[in-house]
Design a protein around this motif. Structure first.
Motif, PDB file in Angstrom:
ATOM      1  N   GLU A   8     105.599  42.716  36.207  1.00 43.17           N
ATOM      2  CA  GLU A   8     106.548  41.609  36.395  1.00 43.17           C
ATOM      3  C   GLU A   8     107.137  41.167  35.049  1.00 43.17           C
ATOM      4  O   GLU A   8     108.278  40.692  35.005  1.00 43.17           O
ATOM      5  N   SER A  61     104.048  32.216  38.035  1.00 48.36           N
ATOM      6  CA  SER A  61     103.069  32.497  39.089  1.00 48.36           C
ATOM      7  C   SER A  61     102.201  31.282  39.368  1.00 48.36           C
ATOM      8  O   SER A  61     101.901  30.961  40.524  1.00 48.36           O
ATOM      9  N   LYS A 115      96.482  38.084  41.583  1.00 52.37           N
ATOM     10  CA  LYS A 115      97.221  39.298  41.220  1.00 52.37           C
ATOM     11  C   LYS A 115      96.328  40.206  40.396  1.00 52.37           C
ATOM     12  O   LYS A 115      95.258  39.806  39.951  1.00 52.37           O
ATOM     13  N   THR A 116      96.815  41.411  40.164  1.00 49.94           N
ATOM     14  CA  THR A 116      96.130  42.315  39.254  1.00 49.94           C
ATOM     15  C   THR A 116      96.799  42.221  37.887  1.00 49.94           C
ATOM     16  O   THR A 116      97.932  41.734  37.767  1.00 49.94           O
ATOM     17  N   GLU A 144     100.057  44.043  37.996  1.00 54.25           N
ATOM     18  CA  GLU A 144     101.174  43.307  38.593  1.00 54.25           C
ATOM     19  C   GLU A 144     101.803  42.355  37.571  1.00 54.25           C
ATOM     20  O   GLU A 144     103.035  42.282  37.467  1.00 54.25           O
ATOM     21  N   LEU A 145     100.957  41.629  36.834  1.00 58.04           N
ATOM     22  CA  LEU A 145     101.484  40.704  35.829  1.00 58.04           C
ATOM     23  C   LEU A 145     102.283  41.449  34.763  1.00 58.04           C
ATOM     24  O   LEU A 145     103.380  41.027  34.387  1.00 58.04           O
ATOM     25  N   ALA A 157      94.775  36.752  35.824  1.00 65.55           N
ATOM     26  CA  ALA A 157      95.341  37.489  36.958  1.00 65.55           C
ATOM     27  C   ALA A 157      94.562  37.209  38.242  1.00 65.55           C
ATOM     28  O   ALA A 157      95.164  36.929  39.288  1.00 65.55           O
TER      29      ALA A 157
END
Length: 74
Positions: free
Chosen positions: A71, A17, A63-64, A67-68, A58
């Protein structure tokens, strides 16, 4: 050979990311006001991050935490 742990999976997602955003490790650590050496350990999966630290990373990635973790398959 290093075992692929949950920490390592999360580290891979964080690294990918960061790279996708075009940040160097040092630049991103500065962006989230974290010491570069500490952030580097997070990306190598050597640190078991707290929720507060994960939230900080994050947010810096746009991102939240959810989400991390998703993923990373966690």
């Amino acid at each position: 050979m290093v075992e692929h742990t949950h920490q390592a999976a999360l580290a891979d997602v964080i690294r990918a990311s960061r790279v996708a955003l075009g940040f160097s490790q040092e630049g991103f650590a500065d962006h989230i006001q974290m010491h570069r050496a500490y952030y580097s350990k997070i990306e190598r999966g050597e640190k078991n991050v707290t929720l507060a630290t994960l939230e900080r990373v994050a947010k810096g990635l746009g991102k939240t935490m959810s989400e991390l973790l998703n993923e990373a398959g966690l």
